[in-house]
Design an enzyme around this catalytic site. Sequence first.
Site, PDB file in Angstrom:
ATOM      1  N   LYS A  34      -2.489  -6.436  17.042  1.00 37.37           N
ATOM      2  CA  LYS A  34      -1.425  -5.439  16.846  1.00 37.37           C
ATOM      3  C   LYS A  34      -1.947  -4.321  15.943  1.00 37.37           C
ATOM      4  O   LYS A  34      -2.196  -4.539  14.754  1.00 37.37           O
ATOM      5  CB  LYS A  34      -0.188  -6.057  16.201  1.00 37.37           C
ATOM      6  CG  LYS A  34       0.983  -5.069  16.273  1.00 37.37           C
ATOM      7  CD  LYS A  34       2.057  -5.306  15.268  1.00 37.37           C
ATOM      8  CE  LYS A  34       1.831  -4.645  13.947  1.00 37.37           C
ATOM      9  NZ  LYS A  34       1.883  -3.176  13.941  1.00 37.37           N
ATOM     10  N   GLY A  70       0.717  -9.305   3.024  1.00 42.25           N
ATOM     11  CA  GLY A  70      -0.137 -10.499   3.012  1.00 42.25           C
ATOM     12  C   GLY A  70       0.614 -11.706   2.450  1.00 42.25           C
ATOM     13  O   GLY A  70       0.521 -12.821   2.974  1.00 42.25           O
ATOM     14  N   GLU A  89      -7.218  -9.669   4.303  1.00 40.03           N
ATOM     15  CA  GLU A  89      -7.983  -8.578   3.674  1.00 40.03           C
ATOM     16  C   GLU A  89      -6.949  -7.606   3.135  1.00 40.03           C
ATOM     17  O   GLU A  89      -6.312  -6.885   3.908  1.00 40.03           O
ATOM     18  CB  GLU A  89      -8.870  -7.878   4.715  1.00 40.03           C
ATOM     19  CG  GLU A  89      -9.815  -8.791   5.473  1.00 40.03           C
ATOM     20  CD  GLU A  89     -10.951  -9.290   4.615  1.00 40.03           C
ATOM     21  OE1 GLU A  89     -11.169  -8.750   3.525  1.00 40.03           O
ATOM     22  OE2 GLU A  89     -11.613 -10.255   5.026  1.00 40.03           O
ATOM     23  N   CYS A 137      -8.997   0.908   1.247  1.00 39.10           N
ATOM     24  CA  CYS A 137      -8.662  -0.287   0.461  1.00 39.10           C
ATOM     25  C   CYS A 137      -9.589  -0.435  -0.739  1.00 39.10           C
ATOM     26  O   CYS A 137      -9.180  -0.862  -1.804  1.00 39.10           O
ATOM     27  CB  CYS A 137      -8.748  -1.520   1.338  1.00 39.10           C
ATOM     28  SG  CYS A 137     -10.299  -1.640   2.219  1.00 39.10           S
ATOM     29  N   GLU A 164      -1.952   0.254  -6.617  1.00 36.79           N
ATOM     30  CA  GLU A 164      -2.753   0.901  -5.571  1.00 36.79           C
ATOM     31  C   GLU A 164      -1.967   2.097  -5.035  1.00 36.79           C
ATOM     32  O   GLU A 164      -0.896   1.931  -4.446  1.00 36.79           O
ATOM     33  CB  GLU A 164      -3.021  -0.090  -4.434  1.00 36.79           C
ATOM     34  CG  GLU A 164      -3.889   0.501  -3.354  1.00 36.79           C
ATOM     35  CD  GLU A 164      -4.051  -0.436  -2.155  1.00 36.79           C
ATOM     36  OE1 GLU A 164      -3.061  -1.040  -1.728  1.00 36.79           O
ATOM     37  OE2 GLU A 164      -5.181  -0.532  -1.649  1.00 36.79           O
TER      38      GLU A 164
HETATM   39  P1  NAD Z   1       0.884  -2.783   5.676  1.00 42.08           P
HETATM   40  O1  NAD Z   1       0.691  -4.095   5.043  1.00 42.08           O
HETATM   41  O2  NAD Z   1       2.156  -2.085   5.462  1.00 42.08           O
HETATM   42  O3  NAD Z   1       0.735  -2.919   7.258  1.00 42.08           O
HETATM   43  C1  NAD Z   1      -0.421  -3.471   7.832  1.00 42.08           C
HETATM   44  C2  NAD Z   1      -0.075  -3.983   9.211  1.00 42.08           C
HETATM   45  O4  NAD Z   1       0.830  -5.070   9.089  1.00 42.08           O
HETATM   46  C3  NAD Z   1       0.623  -2.973  10.105  1.00 42.08           C
HETATM   47  O5  NAD Z   1       0.128  -3.146  11.414  1.00 42.08           O
HETATM   48  C4  NAD Z   1       2.071  -3.387  10.027  1.00 42.08           C
HETATM   49  O6  NAD Z   1       2.832  -3.035  11.165  1.00 42.08           O
HETATM   50  C5  NAD Z   1       1.961  -4.882   9.929  1.00 42.08           C
HETATM   51  N1  NAD Z   1       3.087  -5.573   9.305  1.00 42.08           N
HETATM   52  C6  NAD Z   1       4.028  -5.076   8.462  1.00 42.08           C
HETATM   53  N2  NAD Z   1       4.879  -6.057   8.102  1.00 42.08           N
HETATM   54  C7  NAD Z   1       4.469  -7.187   8.710  1.00 42.08           C
HETATM   55  C8  NAD Z   1       4.911  -8.533   8.700  1.00 42.08           C
HETATM   56  N3  NAD Z   1       5.962  -8.911   7.997  1.00 42.08           N
HETATM   57  N4  NAD Z   1       4.221  -9.437   9.398  1.00 42.08           N
HETATM   58  C9  NAD Z   1       3.135  -9.082  10.111  1.00 42.08           C
HETATM   59  N5  NAD Z   1       2.675  -7.826  10.169  1.00 42.08           N
HETATM   60  C10 NAD Z   1       3.325  -6.886   9.468  1.00 42.08           C
HETATM   61  O7  NAD Z   1      -0.366  -1.920   5.251  1.00 42.08           O
HETATM   62  P2  NAD Z   1      -0.721  -0.440   5.653  1.00 42.08           P
HETATM   63  O8  NAD Z   1       0.186   0.455   4.892  1.00 42.08           O
HETATM   64  O9  NAD Z   1      -0.793  -0.298   7.131  1.00 42.08           O
HETATM   65  O10 NAD Z   1      -2.214  -0.342   5.129  1.00 42.08           O
HETATM   66  C11 NAD Z   1      -2.523  -0.084   3.821  1.00 42.08           C
HETATM   67  C12 NAD Z   1      -2.920  -1.346   3.096  1.00 42.08           C
HETATM   68  O11 NAD Z   1      -3.983  -2.006   3.780  1.00 42.08           O
HETATM   69  C13 NAD Z   1      -3.444  -1.050   1.713  1.00 42.08           C
HETATM   70  O12 NAD Z   1      -2.907  -1.940   0.782  1.00 42.08           O
HETATM   71  C14 NAD Z   1      -4.938  -1.269   1.864  1.00 42.08           C
HETATM   72  O13 NAD Z   1      -5.592  -1.567   0.657  1.00 42.08           O
HETATM   73  C15 NAD Z   1      -4.998  -2.368   2.850  1.00 42.08           C
HETATM   74  N6  NAD Z   1      -6.309  -2.448   3.506  1.00 42.08           N
HETATM   75  C16 NAD Z   1      -7.152  -3.464   3.190  1.00 42.08           C
HETATM   76  C17 NAD Z   1      -8.420  -3.544   3.777  1.00 42.08           C
HETATM   77  C18 NAD Z   1      -9.375  -4.670   3.417  1.00 42.08           C
HETATM   78  O14 NAD Z   1     -10.344  -4.884   4.144  1.00 42.08           O
HETATM   79  N7  NAD Z   1      -9.163  -5.399   2.333  1.00 42.08           N
HETATM   80  C19 NAD Z   1      -8.814  -2.582   4.692  1.00 42.08           C
HETATM   81  C20 NAD Z   1      -7.934  -1.555   4.994  1.00 42.08           C
HETATM   82  C21 NAD Z   1      -6.673  -1.502   4.401  1.00 42.08           C
END
Ligand code: NAD
Length: 798
Positions: free
Chosen positions: A192, A249, A266, A300, A397
């Site tokens: 997704k 997460g 991650e 991230c 963050e």
């Molecule tokens: P987010 O957690 O809001 O969303 C990430 C994904 O999860 C999206 O596809 C979203 O639709 C989905 N999602 C949302 N709620 C969900 C749920 N309850 N169950 C399952 N899926 C769900 O994050 P974002 O705003 O898209 O991305 C930014 C974040 O990602 C930042 O915190 C960043 O640090 C992190 N990030 C981490 C890494 C890494 O490798 N550690 C890499 C890139 C981004």
Amino acid sequence: MSILEAFDMMDYGPAPEDPAEALAWLDAHERRFNLFIAGEWRAPASESWFESMNPATGETLAHVASAGAADVDAAVAAARRAQPDWWALGCHGRARYLYALARQVQKHSRRLAVLDSLDNGKPIREMRDIDVPLVARHFYHHAGWAQLLAEEFPGHEPLGVAGQVIPWNFPLLMLAWKIAPALATGNTVVLKPAEFTPLTALAFAELCREVGLPAGVVNIVTGAGDTGAALVAHPDVDKVAFTGSTEVGREIRRATADSSKRLTLELGGKSPFIVFDDADLDSAVEGLVDGIWFNQGEVCCAGSRLLVHEPVAERLLGKLRRRMGTLRLGPPQDKAIDVGAVVAPVQLERIRSLVDQAVADGATCYQADTPLPEKGLFYPPTLLTDVGPASIAAQTEIFGPVLTVMTFRTPDEAVTLANNTPYGLAASVWSENINVALGLAPRLKAGVVWVNSTNRFDAACGFGGYRESGYGREGGREGLVEYLIPDWQRRLPALREPEQSLPSAAFGSAPGTGAPLGIDRTAKLYIGGRQTRPDGGNSVPVATADGQHLGEVPLGNRKDIRDAVEAAHKAEAWEHSDGHTRAQILYYVAENLAERGEEFAARLRHMTAADVANARREVETSVERIFAAAAWCDKHDGAVHDPPGRNLTVALQEPMGTIGIVCPECAPLLAFVSLALHAVAAGNRVVAIPSPRYPLIVTDFYQVLETSDVPPGVVNIVTGRPAELSPVLAGHADVAAIWYFGAPSGTVAVKSASVSNMKRVWTHEGRGIDWYDPRQGQGRELLRQATQVKNVWVPYGE
Ligand code: NAD
């Protein structure tokens, strides 16, 4: 303007990338996309589509299907159907497909680069030079792993169906990091993409068709958080791989706690960028440009906290402010643009509001006088000074182009500040003194450390976090293991709930054995190298196999667990001891256990009704097991990678910290020594809860520890009711990992409690292992659970 005038101005002219090919591709799909399930495009059951927008212009790029539970169901079913044949295809067969995907990405690199730039707002230059080449590299590298899988991972199988959820900041790159290792290891995938940036995932689906990937091997379901939630909760998903915020997460950890799905997370970060007074400051400034203004700071592992050595702070900040004035913000498809658009209004609002809060808290905000485009979602590069270590700007963050500055005076202070957030994703260290830089790297709680560089990535070098930045790695050998299972783990028998747990009545409720009264032998807790009484002042009886009273053990409570974790914390020096020292101590433990072998065998006989031979066998195997743990102390080495570019990447196997261990009932001595002493061999400290039925063999064992030079606090033992104690241990913020082998009914509570600091949980999900089998009870799998890989990038050359 004449050429002469242009030379006089030395200004950039517009250098727009041609988006025609990407737009034509969108038009060819009538700007409306369905779901990619079982190799074909399917309309969503809900018949609803959402908009994907260009954040630099506000224009709608396309309408994309919103997948509901029924669509997720169909996608998972397609992946399930495809998986056996995909695995049966064999190593070379899968390698050919991964290779074809790498080539296809290269052949369509321009379209893919423009699409992500349009959809996300990121500069085309970064897409063209960084994201897309890394995507292709990931598929090439994993084509290699697919080819070598049987050779390099004998006796391993795929997990099955992987449910993968990715964020919007590197849409195509995150897809590659997820899909390539899953396919290489014989799993099939339902992915997704993020709702803000679905387009390149859909373009990738088309590449899958073009290379003839068998239907159902890759399925793409678009939608928002509820689509992701349906995917991770789906009962037929075997593995969940998530990249995104720590907040989501946590939700996913909770949502999967009552299943046996394997999970890698991650998550977010607040990474330090540490500059010493002997650093090349001009290089450090360029590093900061890459560290925090690359991808608008929506990274991230962005170096969002500058920690600068006090003597050079003003000089560095002066240079930095000047450089900020030369950064160009603007249309992301302009090849001369440094900073593009923020992905969505909600993200722009988040950045603004966090900066406002920081300023309200006393921070000083500097923004260069860079013109912002009139329309679109743009936020200027920002510098926050006068920030305290506990302030929102230093802890939260922001995920935008905002750099927070603090100073330090000594390396120790730099380490303390660097580690002073709940995260642990990455860190940069800048010093021309290699001793200083490499001396600091192991002390930083981060999965990646870049020396005199920043934001370097490669498919061969695992990437992932410590602490609340998640667990698991993507890339390299360590990333591959997350999609594999040793074949013997598939065949483990389900454990029954223990027939007898600790009686609820306290002291003296069980009948005595009627044997003549000897000298009372009082079992105690073992905390910080001392035998201690339980905080609650209660004991509970322990019975022999036929129900006779055998003795009492202390009834530990949450205070005892806290004391034990604190004692473990104080024993931190163990983490930095060398393998040779640890090995000598563990051999000595084995020697002392062997010395008292008959006594331990007698105790086992009493407790478990084992016959003489079996009791002796358990003790002898335990001695051998401790030898094995000792042998590994100086052999569970890391690796040195040689990724493209002039870097060496040193992959260190670092201990987790304090590991909480909940022991199983079977083989009570052997299981305890196998778990605890492998953890200790890898440099961890341990808080162990023995099985409630046979705790006395473990409380006897602390006398062996005491006589074997094991430093105080390295092994701590708290007896009591595991159902009460293990969630406390799993919820403790200073416990880095929990190994749960207790009663099956306790597994869910432990996983749920582990969200407190996103600790890694290792459990066989209520299945029993054969502790006598060295494949199951010793060696690499235990050491893998006892360590986490830290990749230290060291550039070389001028
Ligand atoms: P987010 O957690 O809001 O969303 C990430 C994904 O999860 C999206 O596809 C979203 O639709 C989905 N999602 C949302 N709620 C969900 C749920 N309850 N169950 C399952 N899926 C769900 O994050 P974002 O705003 O898209 O991305 C930014 C974040 O990602 C930042 O915190 C960043 O640090 C992190 N990030 C981490 C890494 C890494 O490798 N550690 C890499 C890139 C981004």
